[in-house]
Design an enzyme around this catalytic site. Structure first.
Site, mmCIF file in Angstrom:
data_model
loop_
_atom_site.group_PDB
_atom_site.id
_atom_site.type_symbol
_atom_site.label_atom_id
_atom_site.label_comp_id
_atom_site.label_asym_id
_atom_site.label_seq_id
_atom_site.Cartn_x
_atom_site.Cartn_y
_atom_site.Cartn_z
ATOM 1 N N ASP A 154 11.506 50.819 20.565
ATOM 2 C CA ASP A 154 10.961 49.486 20.853
ATOM 3 C C ASP A 154 10.957 49.335 22.375
ATOM 4 O O ASP A 154 11.485 50.184 23.095
ATOM 5 C CB ASP A 154 11.856 48.400 20.210
ATOM 6 C CG ASP A 154 11.372 46.988 20.515
ATOM 7 O OD1 ASP A 154 10.162 46.735 20.371
ATOM 8 O OD2 ASP A 154 12.187 46.139 20.932
ATOM 9 N N SER A 155 10.393 48.212 22.845
ATOM 10 C CA SER A 155 10.425 47.935 24.286
ATOM 11 C C SER A 155 11.833 47.569 24.766
ATOM 12 O O SER A 155 12.120 47.635 25.948
ATOM 13 C CB SER A 155 9.494 46.763 24.593
ATOM 14 O OG SER A 155 9.929 45.620 23.880
ATOM 15 N N CYS A 189 8.350 48.356 16.690
ATOM 16 C CA CYS A 189 7.700 47.466 17.649
ATOM 17 C C CYS A 189 6.300 47.177 17.117
ATOM 18 O O CYS A 189 5.518 48.110 16.881
ATOM 19 C CB CYS A 189 7.623 48.187 18.993
ATOM 20 S SG CYS A 189 6.638 47.316 20.213
ATOM 21 N N GLU A 214 15.738 39.147 25.049
ATOM 22 C CA GLU A 214 16.315 40.204 25.897
ATOM 23 C C GLU A 214 17.567 39.707 26.618
ATOM 24 O O GLU A 214 18.496 40.462 26.848
ATOM 25 C CB GLU A 214 15.280 40.715 26.911
ATOM 26 C CG GLU A 214 14.233 41.655 26.310
ATOM 27 C CD GLU A 214 14.804 42.975 25.795
ATOM 28 O OE1 GLU A 214 15.624 43.592 26.498
ATOM 29 O OE2 GLU A 214 14.437 43.384 24.674
ATOM 30 N N CYS A 274 6.884 40.461 15.510
ATOM 31 C CA CYS A 274 7.526 41.061 16.685
ATOM 32 C C CYS A 274 8.969 41.269 16.284
ATOM 33 O O CYS A 274 9.616 40.348 15.758
ATOM 34 C CB CYS A 274 7.436 40.126 17.891
ATOM 35 S SG CYS A 274 8.422 40.699 19.298
ATOM 36 N N HIS A 323 11.567 41.427 17.947
ATOM 37 C CA HIS A 323 12.559 40.588 18.638
ATOM 38 C C HIS A 323 12.818 39.270 17.875
ATOM 39 O O HIS A 323 13.879 38.672 18.023
ATOM 40 C CB HIS A 323 12.065 40.217 20.043
ATOM 41 C CG HIS A 323 12.214 41.296 21.078
ATOM 42 N ND1 HIS A 323 11.415 42.412 21.110
ATOM 43 C CD2 HIS A 323 13.069 41.414 22.133
ATOM 44 C CE1 HIS A 323 11.770 43.168 22.146
ATOM 45 N NE2 HIS A 323 12.765 42.589 22.786
HETATM 46 N N1 DGL Z 1 9.540 44.003 19.933
HETATM 47 C C1 DGL Z 1 8.213 44.316 20.243
HETATM 48 C C2 DGL Z 1 7.227 43.921 19.192
HETATM 49 O O1 DGL Z 1 7.565 43.979 18.028
HETATM 50 C C3 DGL Z 1 7.768 44.236 21.683
HETATM 51 C C4 DGL Z 1 7.922 42.937 22.383
HETATM 52 C C5 DGL Z 1 7.576 43.012 23.854
HETATM 53 O O2 DGL Z 1 8.155 43.846 24.554
HETATM 54 O O3 DGL Z 1 6.738 42.236 24.312
HETATM 55 O O4 DGL Z 1 6.108 43.600 19.458
#
Ligand code: DGL
Length: 265
Positions: A11-12, A74, A153, A185, A187
């Site tokens: 993931d990011s 992600c 984050e 997402c 996150h």
């Molecule tokens: N967690 C990621 C997603 O599912 C990336 C979020 C990001 O870095 O903008 O899209």
């Protein structure tokens, strides 16, 4: 590659931990190598070319570390770079978008589904395309939520800023009358408390982690690659600051994150 090889997951940043925790639950014997591309977070604001290049380098790295399967934890990468990765690499690659489609269709009673995600994910239109292809009479309401990822984050998931952002993004969906919401997402599951505060219990929240890991398990089983040892090892790599990843990660997952290393790809 064999049963003892790890599952590669990326993931990011800390978002993929919402998928990793489901792996720990459903597949406790598996070793995992997690890559958080924190030098480039947020992915939601990156170009298609950048996202393809990050996904390519990370997948290459995880394969070199011996991964037997790659979980793209992600949605942004799943929406933008998955087809490149599937074409280039000769390994099973599992995304987080397709597993959310059927459960969202099963969940909705009134055919009104909300999707929240990053700007890049929402611009890709991927969720909507897959949903409507299966059920053309759905009303689909996508909303980009760029304030969410930086808050997650930082581990700031229940404060005033998170609440305000949740009201800003979700009230319009509530007014549209959606009865199901895809967390598009990885996150966002960590913001579930403030999301529920706005939407209430009547809206079903769909976190694709469960289905993603069920699918991963099925694929590993079919390939005779399931590791049924008692307790798998967990290794975490980041491209940015390992300490901030560790601090936020521990907030969400407790002390599973002891081993965080920095690498530059
Ligand atoms: N967690 C990621 C997603 O599912 C990336 C979020 C990001 O870095 O903008 O899209």
């Amino acid at each position: 590659m064999n049963k003892n090889s790890p599952i590669g997951i990326f993931d990011s940043g800390v978002g993929g931990l919402s998928v990793a925790r489901e792996i720990f639950k459903q597949l406790p014997g598996e070793d995992i190598i997690y890559f958080g591309d924190t030098a480039h977070v947020p992915y939601g604001e990156k170009t298609v070319e950048q996202l393809i290049s990050y996904g390519d380098q990370i997948t290459q790295f995880l394969i070199e570390k011996g991964a037997k399967v790659i979980v793209v934890a992600c949605n942004t990468s799943s929406a933008v770079s998955l087809s490149h990765l599937l074409n280039k690499f000769n390994i099973s690659i599992i995304d987080v978008i397709s597993p959310s489609i059927d459960i969202a269709i099963q969940a909705t009673q009134n055919n009104k589904i909300g999707i929240i995600g990053t700007v890049a994910t929402i611009n890709s239109g991927m969720h909507k395309k897959l949903l409507v292809a299966k059920k053309p009479d759905l009303e689909v309401y996508p909303v980009a939520c760029p304030k969410f990822v930086p808050l997650v984050e930082k581990g700031d998931v229940a404060g005033e800023e998170a609440r305000q952002a949740a009201y800003e993004y979700l009230m319009p969906l509530k007014e549209k009358g959606v009865d199901s919401l895809i967390l598009g997402c990885t996150h966002y599951p960590f913001l579930e408390k403030v999301i529920k505060e706005v939407l209430g219990d009547a809206v079903q929240i769909i976190d694709p982690a469960l289905e993603t890991v069920l699918l991963t398990k099925k694929i590993l089983k079919e390939q005779n690659l399931l590791n049924e040892q008692e307790q798998g090892k967990k290794v975490f790599y980041v491209s940015g600051n390992p300490d901030s990843f560790l601090i936020t990660g521990e907030k969400f997952l407790g002390d599973t994150l002891q081993n965080v290393k920095k690498v530059t790809l």
